[in-house]
Design a protein around this motif. Sequence first.
Motif: not given
Length: 127
Positions: A77-97, A63-71
């Motif tokens: 959770m978004v990486c769970d939906e990407i399929g075979f790139l899941k582990s690469l996605c998680r590393k990316f998200v953790n690095k740039y959170m 939503s437009n007013g989403a808090t940092a915690e919601e984001i």
Amino acid sequence: MLRSIILITLLISSVCALHWEMHKEESNGNEIEEGSGDIQTEQLPGMCWACKWAMKKLKRRLSNGATAEEIKKKLSMVCDEIGFLKSLCRKFVNKYMDTLVEELSTTDDARTICANIGICKKKAWRN
């Protein structure tokens, strides 16, 4: 039947090519964890696509007013939906959170967010 065989062959060859590229990166050192800058991350196969895919999904769900915690919660959770790139996605998200939380709080589109953090190349402005 022939169309199914062709599609399966393309899928298998794509997965094999991606696996080979990821194996090659691992043998040279994992640049997403050890890289000294964002330029090396841009060179990982599929990272720009994966970043844009994830940011588009998140932008639609937040939503437009989403808090940092919601984001952060949705980012984790978004990486769970990407399929075979899941582990690469998680590393990316953790690095740039923190940066992703900041970027997702703006009105920037997915391509701009991924370019701002150095995952995708920035498009040249045309006059």
